[in-house]
Design an enzyme around this catalytic site. Structure first.
Site, PDB file in Angstrom:
ATOM      1  N   ASP A  32       0.869  -1.172   0.000  1.00  0.00           N
ATOM      2  CA  ASP A  32       0.000   0.000   0.000  1.00  0.00           C
ATOM      3  C   ASP A  32       0.910   1.228   0.000  1.00  0.00           C
ATOM      4  OD1 ASP A  32      -2.142   1.683  -0.067  1.00  0.00           O
ATOM      5  OD2 ASP A  32      -3.219   0.746   1.585  1.00  0.00           O
TER       6      ASP A  32
HETATM    7  C1  BGC Z   1      -5.036   3.220   0.172  1.00  0.00           C
HETATM    8  C2  BGC Z   1      -5.205   2.228  -0.940  1.00  0.00           C
HETATM    9  C3  BGC Z   1      -5.137   2.943  -2.272  1.00  0.00           C
HETATM   10  C4  BGC Z   1      -3.802   3.650  -2.365  1.00  0.00           C
HETATM   11  C5  BGC Z   1      -3.561   4.351  -3.679  1.00  0.00           C
HETATM   12  C6  BGC Z   1      -3.809   4.089  -0.022  1.00  0.00           C
HETATM   13  O1  BGC Z   1      -3.771   5.135   0.885  1.00  0.00           O
HETATM   14  O2  BGC Z   1      -4.980   2.541   1.403  1.00  0.00           O
HETATM   15  O3  BGC Z   1      -6.421   1.539  -0.791  1.00  0.00           O
HETATM   16  O4  BGC Z   1      -5.321   2.046  -3.320  1.00  0.00           O
HETATM   17  O5  BGC Z   1      -3.731   4.612  -1.331  1.00  0.00           O
HETATM   18  O6  BGC Z   1      -4.331   5.479  -3.816  1.00  0.00           O
END
Ligand code: BGC
Length: 745
Positions: free
Chosen positions: A277
């Site tokens: 993530d």
């Molecule tokens: C989130 C993810 C997301 C990623 C990209 C993160 O902060 O937890 O679910 O896909 O950002 O935007």
């Protein structure tokens, strides 16, 4: 053009779906490429950068093969320009993979996933994801970070909006539907997006519903409650997985070889790739699991995180880690192979560029109609004393509240590409629907949901007094749910409760329509209004859908996929809980105010309840009313005894006893009476959305296989134990016809 659109919108055929990513030809191509790649290029494939803030700076790095993926760049022309550099100028011509959070629509915004789940209509969810894929692919997107399939039992958690609710079975069905929609029946199709099962794992169980927080849970609970949607996603051919932010039993997911190597690869045979993530690898430092970014990179690579999102611990440290023998080239090659396998499966080497002219227009009529259907089917009627549907004979209608005409808010969380100007609000829809109908008097009253300024209450009350009925549009703005947007108080924010009171005093019929990203505690409002329609955040077509429901063109048919608590203090509250040794009973529960002063401690039933809030939720999982009524009769089991490996048919007759045609969501639950570890009091095992004409009766049949009843025992074996089971067919998790059967060896 028309032909292409129809082809792209048709749903995946079962046979083609879930094909393996790996095959001898792909592996041969992957191997050949890896043999030609320098270490710098390999690290490049493992690196994802955010385009937010301008991608121009990346050109040189792409040329050198130092970037394999970009997120947040959604302009087909600029994506094509970057892709041309990757394909024509980088050492091995490996195309970029462009990722984006396409969560519940791209430009045509569907209800938030919690609302989509409330449709209990996987075919519609699949269609919505297909539409999102077509729209996103036309803008150069290849990969969506969806579906989020984290089980959530805590409505304080802002990301409850982004998932399918509290039930593992339902979440698995919906996740697979979304994956099928995104990926289509052929991952290499021009309108297919690679899906991403996230967040692996346990993210929804954050302590106290505080995002990113600690998760401690038994392996049984992990495997039986939190993992089933992920497992189903692998079986459905989901191309990618994302690591969760949280630690699970002391180990941050991004450093967990238990999750990614043992479960995902060894047990489930996943062949796609895993992305971290956003900065979740370097966050292992503040977690206290790695001393510095170098150690974090080492732990992530060892755990099986193939691609690093946004941060640069891989870029900065892989070479050094290899030199020191702390990781091996085989680990790097494996990660790169996982990524390349997906790029090959997507046909990016053959078709790296996006030709937007081949795609149907964004927000076309078909897309909008599906979004409206989803909004229609997602709204849940929680109370109705007969005021709904509104009569066509009304002369004056008062439309009041901060969410009646708030186009941005009705779109909900995680909307990057949807636009407020495309959204049709309830006010706009009511006005255009009723040109010759009742006069619509609109008073926004509060500027936004948290507004505490009561100065306009007088105007609202005046409009209400003049009206035949009041529609109150209250709830939460979009920003109050979603990532990191958790709430400790789940009442309506701002002065909205006070507004309900002020309007109630006018004595006019009041319909409360709630737009929100989570269950709110609305029990105290129920006797102050005549009807409650819970719409979640319904998306672009909220207005037309809600107008149809309010005026009875269609009956509400959504049902809750999370338990609604009475008060925050009851959380966690979920239908599939354990029974305890002292289950609560209505007969012995005494309200705190009724307890005599000075009585003996033991006089209070000694059961598992709250003195003040009891033990029942405000609304149970699966609950939702209709404008008609359904009668459940004649539960029939094909047999009272089945052997291992056999199946059982459970059927009931459902009759529409009212005077309107409507959909009903028929639900199948079981309870395993005795287990090697204790079993939940109920578990959803099937559901069906059916449409019944007035007076019509339908026999709904479910087939239960003994393997559907399996769970993980103390040895972590997935087993179906012999013994007695209860089975219910009913309209929600708290009601239904009950039967029983026995599984024998
Ligand atoms: C989130 C993810 C997301 C990623 C990209 C993160 O902060 O937890 O679910 O896909 O950002 O935007």
């Amino acid at each position: 053009m028309r032909r292409i659109l129809i082809l792209w919108l048709c749903t995946a055929s079962l046979s083609a779906f879930g094909e393996r990513l790996s095959n001898p030809r792909t592996e041969e191509r992957v191997g050949r490429l890896i043999r030609n790649m320098t270490l710098e290029e390999k690290i490049g494939q493992m690196t994802q950068r955010s385009g937010r803030g301008g991608v121009k700076a990346f050109r040189e790095e792409i040329r050198l093969g130092r970037i394999g993926s970009i997120l947040n760049e959604v302009d087909a022309d600029s994506v094509n320009a970057l892709q041309r550099i990757a394909v024509e100028e980088s050492p091995n011509g490996i195309p970029l993979l462009i990722g984006r959070d396409v969560i519940h629509g791209f430009r045509t915004i569907f209800p938030i996933p919690l609302g989509l789940a409330a449709t209990w209509n996987p075919a519609l969810v699949e269609k919505g994801a297909r539409i999102a894929a077509v729209e996103a692919a036309s803008s150069g997107v290849h990969w969506t970070f969806a579906p989020m399939m984290d089980i959530a039992r805590d409505p304080r958690w802002g990301r409850i909006a982004e998932g399918f609710g509290e039930d593992p079975y339902l979440a698995a069905v919906m996740s697979v539907a979304m994956i099928r929609g995104f990926q289509g029946d052929d991952l290499s199709g021009p309108a297919s997006l690679a899906a991403c099962a996230k967040h692996f794992a346990g993210y929804g169980a954050a302590e106290g519903g505080r995002d990113y927080n600690t998760v401690m849970m038994s392996e049984n609970e992990l495997r039986d409650v939190y993992l089933p949607p992920f497992r189903a996603s692998v079986d459905a051919g989901c191309a990618t997985f994302m690591a969760a932010f949280n630690e699970l039993n002391g180990v941050p997911a991004s450093g967990s070889s238990f999750l990614f190597r043992r479960i995902l690869r060894d047990e489930w045979g996943f062949e796609g790739f895993v992305v971290s993530d956003w900065a979740s690898i370097t966050q292992m430092v503040p977690h206290g699991f790695a001393a510095d970014h170098k150690q974090a990179a080492e732990k992530a690579i060892r755990a099986g995180i193939d691609m690093e999102m946004q941060t640069d611990s891989y870029v900065a440290h892989i070479r050094e880690l290899l030199d020191e023998g702390r990781i091996t080239m085989a680990m790097i090659d494996e990660a790169v192979a996982n990524i390349l396998r997906v790029k090959f499966a997507m046909g990016l080497f053959e078709r790296p560029y996006t030709d937007a002219s081949l795609f149907p227009p964004l927000l076309n009529a078909e897309h909008l109609e599906s979004a409206k259907q989803a909004a229609l089917q997602s709204a849940v009627l929680l109370k109705n004393n007969g005021v709904l549907p509104l009569s066509g004979n009304l002369k004056r209608l008062a439309v009041i509240g901060p969410l009646a005409d708030a186009p941005h808010e009705q779109l909900g969380t995680w909307v990057f590409d949807g636009r407020a100007e495309d959204a049709v609000t309830p006010l706009a829809a009511l006005r255009s629907r009723l040109p010759n109908g009742p006069h619509v008097d609109y008073v926004q009253t509060l500027a936004y949901s948290r507004d505490r300024d009561t100065r306009n209450f007088g105007r609202a009350v005046k409009a209400a007094k003049k009206s035949d009925a009041v529609l109150l549009f209250l709830g939460e703005e979009a920003i109050l749910s979603g990532e990191a947007h958790c709430r400790a108080d789940l009442n309506l924010p701002g002065a909205q409760d006070a507004l309900v009171d002020a309007i109630r005093k006018t004595g006019r019929p009041v319909v409360l329509v709630i737009l929100a990203g989570r269950p709110l505690t609305i029990g105290h409002l129920l006797d102050r209004v005549d009807a409650v329609l819970y719409a979640f955040h319904p998306g672009t077509m909220a207005g037309p859908a809600l107008a149809d429901l309010l005026f009875g063109t269609e009956s509400p048919s959504g049902k809750l996929t999370v338990t609604f608590p009475k008060v925050v203090g009851q959380i966690p509250m979920y239908y599939n809980h354990k029974n305890t040794g002292r289950p609560p009973r209505a007969e012995s529960w005494v309200h705190i105010d009724a307890i005599e002063v000075g009585v003996w401690q033991t006089s209070l039933g000694n059961e598992s309840h709250y003195l003040d809030a009891g033990f029942l939720p405000e609304f149970p999982f699966g609950y939702g009313l209709s404008y008609t009524a359904f009668d459940y009769r004649n539960l029939k089991l094909s047999s009272g005894t089945i052997r291992h490996g056999d199946s059982l048919t459970v059927a009931a007759d459902i009759r529409n006893t009212g005077s309107l045609a409507a959909d009903e969501i028929v639900q199948l639950y079981i309870r395993d009476r005795v287990g090697d570890i204790t079993r939940p009091v109920k578990e959803l095992k099937g559901f069906r959305r059916i449409r019944l004409e007035p007076g019509e009766t339908r026999t709904v049949r479910f087939t239960l296989k003994t393997e559907d009843l399996a769970f993980h025992n103390r040895k972590m074996e997935f087993v179906t134990e012999p013994g007695w089971f209860h089975v219910w067919i009913g309209p929600n998790s708290a009601e239904g016809l009950r039967g029983e059967f026995e599984i024998v060896q």
